[in-house]
Structures are given as C-alpha cells and as structure tokens.
Design an enzyme around this catalytic site. Structure first.
Site, mmCIF file in Angstrom:
data_model
loop_
_atom_site.group_PDB
_atom_site.id
_atom_site.type_symbol
_atom_site.label_atom_id
_atom_site.label_comp_id
_atom_site.label_asym_id
_atom_site.label_seq_id
_atom_site.Cartn_x
_atom_site.Cartn_y
_atom_site.Cartn_z
ATOM 1 N N ARG A 17 48.216 24.105 -6.125
ATOM 2 C CA ARG A 17 48.721 25.345 -6.746
ATOM 3 C C ARG A 17 47.615 26.026 -7.559
ATOM 4 N NH1 ARG A 17 49.019 27.962 -11.501
ATOM 5 N NH2 ARG A 17 49.323 25.976 -12.567
ATOM 6 N N CYS A 241 35.122 28.112 -8.911
ATOM 7 C CA CYS A 241 34.051 28.484 -8.009
ATOM 8 C C CYS A 241 32.839 28.835 -8.845
ATOM 9 C CB CYS A 241 34.456 29.678 -7.171
ATOM 10 S SG CYS A 241 33.079 30.315 -6.219
#
Lengths: 302, 302
Positions: A17, A241
């Site tokens: 999630r 990221c």
C-alpha cells in the site's frame, strides 16, 4: 545498562500500500506475485491496498481485484487503508474487513488529502468502526503527520490527543501514530507516545515510520524500548525513490527484522524471503530501493 | 518510559580517513577544501588521515601534505590512524600527535591488513603509546572487527577483552570498538560494551559504526543510552558506495546530528554546514553518497 527488549514484535508489511501508492501503476498479477513472496517470507499482517479514489492514487486502482484474490493466503491477517466512509464500504464489500482509517492531524494536510478538516474526518470514525465491526473486522485509527506536517510545520500534540480520544470513544480497536514525512526523532517519538498512552490507557498503539532522514531504525528502537509491539515497514524500504524529489520510503522490513532478530526478538519473518520479495518489488517499480540491507544482500548474492 | 539522553555527545568526523580510503585518490587541495567545510560545520574532532602504506591505501598517500596544513584550523583536535610503530613515527614526525592505533580482533583480518596476528599487533601498543605521549599527544586503541570478521565470522568477546586489557596496561588513553563490516545490532553492541566496561573500568570507550545493514543509527542510539559519549561518523555516510560491491560507509554524521539534536543532545555540529561538506565530498568522489538525510536536504534545496 542492558536493553530490555521484548520476545516478539509484530511487523505489519505496508509495501503493497504505502510502498506502491506513489509509484507508476504495476500490473495486478505482479502485485500478487509480490504479495505471495511477502507471505512466503513469513508476514502475517499485511496492509494490502487502500480503497481510495483511483484518480488520486492510480497505482491502487485495482484494490477490488487484489482483494478478490486474498483467499489464497488463509493464514494472513489482511487490512486496507481507507480515508472516508465510502472507502470503508468499498473495502468491506470487497471482503477486507480490517480497516485502517487515516486521519491527518493538521487541517492543511487533511484538506489536501481528503478535502476535510481534521475534526470533520474525526467525526466519521464511529460510522467506519460500526461498518468494520458489523462485518466481523476491526478498525485502527492512524493519525497522520503526528509530529510534523509538510504544510503547517510542527503538529501540536493537543491535536493528536483530540483525535485519539475521539477515536477510542467512537470504537477504534487500535491506534497508530504516523511519522508521515519522516522527521521525528527518538525523544519526540517517546514524548508523544507517552502523552497518547496517558490519554488512552489500555489501547494498543502502533508506530508507522519513514526513513527520510535516516533516523527510522533509531526511532523504531526507541518505540520498542517504550513498549510498542506493532511497527509498520515495507520490503526494501519501498516507497522511497532516491531519484524522485520529495519521495521517501517506509523503514525497510528487512533492516528491522535484521536488528530485531539479531537482538533476540522474534518477528516471524526471514531475511532470505524478504530479499526475494524486495527484489520482485525492485524489478516491478524499475528503480533501486533505498534499503541498505537489501543492497548488502544483493552484493552477497552476486 | 522516557529515554535518558545526555546533554552532549562528541562526534569524531572520520570521513577524511575512513570515508576516503577506499575511493580513487582525490587531489590534496580538494581534501583540504572538504576539511575546511567539515570544520566550518562545527567539527572539533577530526580523524584526518592515516599513516599507512601508500601502496595499500593510495587514497591517503598524501598524509604528510595534509598534516602540514593542519595549522590552519587551530581549534580542532586532529588525529590520525596508524597500523604499526612505523606509522606512529611518521604521524608524530608530521606533527599529528594524537593517534588511533587499530588492532583487528581476528587473526585472519589482522594478517590480511597488517601481516601480523592480533597478539603481535597488541604487543606494539606500548611503543606507540610512548611515542604519542612523548610528543604530547595521546593514543586510542580501536579494536576492529569487534563483532564480526568477514573471514572468520563471529569474533569471540574474549579476543576483544584480551586486546583492551593489554591496551590499558600498555598506556592507551581511550578505547574504541569498531563494527568494521556493519553487522552488529543493539543487543550485541551493549553486551560487548558491558563486558569491556567491566574489564577496563574508568576508561572512555567510543564506538565506530558502519551502516551496511541499516542498523547504524539504532546502534548509535543504543550506545548513547548505555553511556557512550564518543561516536565516529562521516559526512554523507562517505565510504559507502552503493555501486561498489562490498563497500559500505560509516554512519552519516548529519543523520546522527539530526536525531541527536532534535532529541535535545548538543553536538556542536550544524546541518547546513554538514550538507555543504557532504556535497563537496560527493562531488569529489563522483558518486551519490548513501546518507538519506543528505538526499533529503538535496531535494529541499532544489
């Protein structure tokens, strides 16, 4: 001094999630492959998706399809995040009866996410709890931006106390404090935890951490030392990221499992399985994951 | 539970030595620019180079040239790492009188690094201490691979106890336990720390951590909670190249300063200065540094 560590800590895997929600959408079949690896690594609590607007979170638009497959893993406690009563209805209708209802403790963040003030979001707890309980599930209230808000700065602890007290009154089964932008530190974490514990005695309190500033595992240690037994984490630190401005991941499941396990704390999860799961996640999102341990395991296996 | 944190922790910046030693050599002028930024960020203890074979560590072959410039920063306590008496002589002759003498606690690692067994290396402590003391400096004995050795596996604590007891007898002023390959965890750290403290009462014990498996800052928290007041760290987590198999950096100075500072612990270092220093280091080595906070600060400044 010796650390008094518990025999066991529950890790809820949230990579499916929180880890995937900011990524480009990946195929449902790949998600299920990742989920299978996560379960295979020993996960027994998985936040598997969220039932929110597919326009707002396209990466989780397949929540119904994912939910339809969960019968494959009978020993696992699955849950889903919801942001309003409509999401709770969708989750329960899809067969996911254990809900995480997230409420941002700052009006600025709450409005940006859901269009509602914190107080308005708090008012919905009762309805969501009733819906989960009727379906045989439970509801955890997660307080977002519990320490700092990207728009409003430091969150006054009183705002968190208002939400958690209302949550307990309205039937929440569990609470969770979320360091949404990864800014908290051991002393701040324990200070708020103690205040919430005093305001809501007897209820279980989990902690949701991000590793944005490198303090995630130190915060996790502080939390465990203070009696917390439920921590959220994502395989590989998925969600972070290193190349995307502003993005940052959860604390990495394998890093948490590593130091807890080597310190004698049982989690039920194993590193080789988590390495495999993180590798699937890394290939799926197409960029390196932030977990140091994942990279160390990659080096060892080459 | 509330954490009992100290008012102050001493951070020794080791990026100039441990951080750079595995990198391709960078110009001495760039090193001095980095050092200036490190001092400007508030560092008052800097392990500035090592006096070892330039063939073994080409990146630090300019130790004498670096040492010759240290008069520029009068308020800073500089030290250098040495691996034998010859290195100690070179350091003192170059004007660096505070020495770190590193001894690997496993014979396999010790022989690979210096050609000597642990016992042979231990025998040299007295000579090195005498040399430092005569020059008006002091000597810290750093026990390498104190928890795990890349060749021999777990290091029996008895081997560490033999080294530290001999070190104190031979005149060491301070001890340091080094998690050379970044494998220790909070419980193991505290267990060894307690044993060393019992074996050598009254002597200061520092901790040197690597963040290879993501547990570095959790270990630092455990150490500080147990009374450790000297921690090694490197700007940006320098030394850890995510793209170089087997390499891994020290815990990042700015991450340590962040959570200590926000928890009310004074370090004397400031984040904006450390961000500047880590940026110089990152440009000098030509690849991204592993520190999460450094990346977060980069995002904020773009």
């Amino acid at each position: 001094m010796s650390l008094v560590l518990p025999d066991e800590v529950d890790i809820r895997e949230v990579g499916m999630r929180d880890g995937l929600q900011l990524e480009d959408p990946i195929p449902t079949s790949t998600k299920l492959e990742l989920l299978d690896a996560i379960v295979d690594a020993g996960a027994r609590r998985v936040e598997v998706t969220s039932f929110v607007s597919p326009k707002a979170v396209p990466a989780l638009a397949d929540a119904d399809q994912v939910a339809a497959e969960l019968g494959r893993w009978p020993g696992v406690r699955f849950s889903a995040l919801v942001a309003n009563t409509r999401g709770a209805d969708r989750a329960v209708d899809a067969g996911v009866v254990n809900l995480e209802y997230v409420i941002s403790a700052s009006d600025a963040h709450s409005k940006a996410n859901t269009g509602k003030t914190t107080a308005e979001a708090t008012d919905a707890i009762g309805q969501i709890a009733t819906r989960a309980h009727k379906a045989g599930g439970d509801v955890e209230v997660i307080v977002g931006v519990a320490w700092d808000c990207p728009f409003a700065g430091r969150t006054p602890p009183d705002r968190i106390l208002q939400v958690v007290k209302a949550a307990v009154r309205a039937g929440a089964d569990r609470l969770c404090l979320a360091d949404t932008i990864g800014t908290t530190t051991p002393a701040r974490l324990l200070s708020l935890l103690a205040e919430v514990g005093r305001a809501c005695p007897g209820i279980e309190i989990g902690i949701h951490l991000h590793d944005t500033r490198g303090a995630g595992q130190a915060n996790a240690l502080a939390a465990v030392l203070a009696g917390v037994r439920q921590l959220d984490a994502s395989v590989g630190g998925l969600g972070g990221c290193p190349f995307a401005p502003g993005a940052s991941g959860n604390i990495a499941t394998e890093e948490l499992v590593y130091w807890l396990g080597e310190s004698g704390v049982h989690t039920g999860l194993n590193l080789s399985g988590l390495h495999r799961a993180a590798t699937i996640a890394e290939n799926a999102v197409g960029h390196e994951l932030p977990s140091s341990l994942h990279r160390a395991l990659n080096r060892r296996s080459t």
